[in-house]
Design an enzyme around this catalytic site. Sequence first.
Site, PDB file in Angstrom:
ATOM      1  N   CYS A 178      51.211 -32.220 -25.153  1.00  0.00           N
ATOM      2  CA  CYS A 178      51.168 -31.275 -24.042  1.00  0.00           C
ATOM      3  C   CYS A 178      52.580 -30.815 -23.695  1.00  0.00           C
ATOM      4  O   CYS A 178      53.556 -31.536 -23.927  1.00  0.00           O
ATOM      5  CB  CYS A 178      50.519 -31.935 -22.825  1.00  0.00           C
ATOM      6  SG  CYS A 178      50.126 -30.766 -21.487  1.00  0.00           S
TER       7      CYS A 178
ATOM      8  N   ASP B  64      35.518 -37.938 -24.036  1.00  0.00           N
ATOM      9  CA  ASP B  64      36.971 -37.753 -23.906  1.00  0.00           C
ATOM     10  C   ASP B  64      37.607 -38.792 -23.001  1.00  0.00           C
ATOM     11  O   ASP B  64      38.827 -38.961 -23.008  1.00  0.00           O
ATOM     12  CB  ASP B  64      37.309 -36.342 -23.424  1.00  0.00           C
ATOM     13  CG  ASP B  64      36.845 -36.058 -22.016  1.00  0.00           C
ATOM     14  OD1 ASP B  64      35.699 -36.406 -21.685  1.00  0.00           O
ATOM     15  OD2 ASP B  64      37.622 -35.471 -21.234  1.00  0.00           O
TER      16      ASP B  64
ATOM     17  N   CYS C 291      23.332 -37.682  -8.354  1.00  0.00           N
ATOM     18  CA  CYS C 291      24.544 -38.138  -9.054  1.00  0.00           C
ATOM     19  C   CYS C 291      24.254 -39.160 -10.144  1.00  0.00           C
ATOM     20  O   CYS C 291      25.102 -39.384 -11.014  1.00  0.00           O
ATOM     21  CB  CYS C 291      25.563 -38.705  -8.072  1.00  0.00           C
ATOM     22  SG  CYS C 291      25.127 -40.316  -7.406  1.00  0.00           S
TER      23      CYS C 291
ATOM     24  N   CYS D 115      30.111 -41.194 -12.911  1.00  0.00           N
ATOM     25  CA  CYS D 115      30.643 -41.389 -14.262  1.00  0.00           C
ATOM     26  C   CYS D 115      30.866 -42.877 -14.552  1.00  0.00           C
ATOM     27  O   CYS D 115      31.488 -43.573 -13.755  1.00  0.00           O
ATOM     28  CB  CYS D 115      31.956 -40.631 -14.422  1.00  0.00           C
ATOM     29  SG  CYS D 115      32.656 -40.747 -16.087  1.00  0.00           S
TER      30      CYS D 115
ATOM     31  N   CYS E 230      31.026 -43.503  -4.663  1.00  0.00           N
ATOM     32  CA  CYS E 230      29.657 -43.480  -4.145  1.00  0.00           C
ATOM     33  C   CYS E 230      29.618 -43.037  -2.682  1.00  0.00           C
ATOM     34  O   CYS E 230      28.891 -42.112  -2.312  1.00  0.00           O
ATOM     35  CB  CYS E 230      29.030 -44.865  -4.301  1.00  0.00           C
ATOM     36  SG  CYS E 230      27.448 -45.078  -3.448  1.00  0.00           S
TER      37      CYS E 230
END
Length: 404
Positions: A9, A264, A313, A317, A336
């Site tokens: 990057c 990813d 939800c 993740c 949460c």
Amino acid sequence: MIKPVGSQCNMRCAYCYYLPVNISGGKIMTEETLEVMIKNYLSNCGETASFVWHGGEPTLCGIPFFEKAVELQKKYRRDGQQIWNNLQTNGLLLDDKWCSFLKENSFDVGISIDGTEAVHDHFRKDVGGNATYKRIRENILRLKTFGIRPDLLCTVNSETEKRPLEVYETLRDLGTGWIQFIPVLNKDEDLSVRPESVGIEEYGDFLATIFNRWLYHDLGKVNVQLFIEMINTIAGGSPTLCWLQETCGQVPVIEADGNVYSCDHFVREENLIGNVDTSFDTVMEVPLQKDFGDMKRTGLTNKCLSCQFRKLCNGGCPKDRILVNERGEKGQYYYCESLKTLFRVAVPRIEELIELDRKRMPREEIMKALLRNENSMWQGKGRNDLCPCGSGRKAKNCCWNRRP
């Protein structure tokens, strides 16, 4: 998702989680790997093929790399097959040549920008330690002159959390029409949360504050990804974002060396599921990937399973399921309670919105009706009364400062 330069990057964002994951050894994807990947993928996918070019910073490949990618896509696409390209970039290199190429080849573009100049430049420096906001903003406007309205990706971190309305309104006023808010949750090896991360209470307040401004003033004028996802789900649809879905694992990532990983956020040896030489159908069916995807559902805590907002939800993740909840259960999604703050505020209003929309009421009238209903909820309510959102807390400790 494809990372043609791996984690390389031209910026050094202080909260970046990609940069340390240099699993491709600083290589750029070769033309041979690019061709094998495109040929293999197009022969295995359905009528629509999605290529999300990510990084690191994918524009470091240069325009000729992407010209070759488009050429190969045309070469190997089947009759009737639609191809969708999306470039996720920090925007620093987007000159007129880049914009012309992206427009001519119908690329969608996502640009990372953290709201206001002061907030953005706090964390998002270039490799020389210089501020980047003005250059990125200029290139967002440049894209617009070429007829491209980029999605704006804004992280919610320890700085953006302090200025929700200022951040939102600055992004809104760029006039691109689409905003994503992405929470920063960085952890040390012992899972302790790093200081650049957004706080639990702060993230909930950030989302709920912006929701109220958006709902009563900008409905139909700008789309905020999470809010649109909520409307879609409450209206009977299914979430499209992976971290909101019941299972995950449908968005593997291809590194510059051609290796394919589960996600990813899980680019590590234990999540290596194949290579571009392998049939993509085969890669997606390997037990490791199937288990990885199913774990999102099977790993839910009992608290999640009994939650009234579960369908919105699905436990968040998996990478962020690091808390032990009040029941002593491990694997609770870190944000949460943040999402619950938003859901308590948003769900009743979205249900009203859907009902009014089904009556074909114009958006301006819907906003006025929702605002009237919101104000009526607060009539006679004082700071020390229970908050009308249903949290069980006093209004002064909940939604008092978010009143319209």
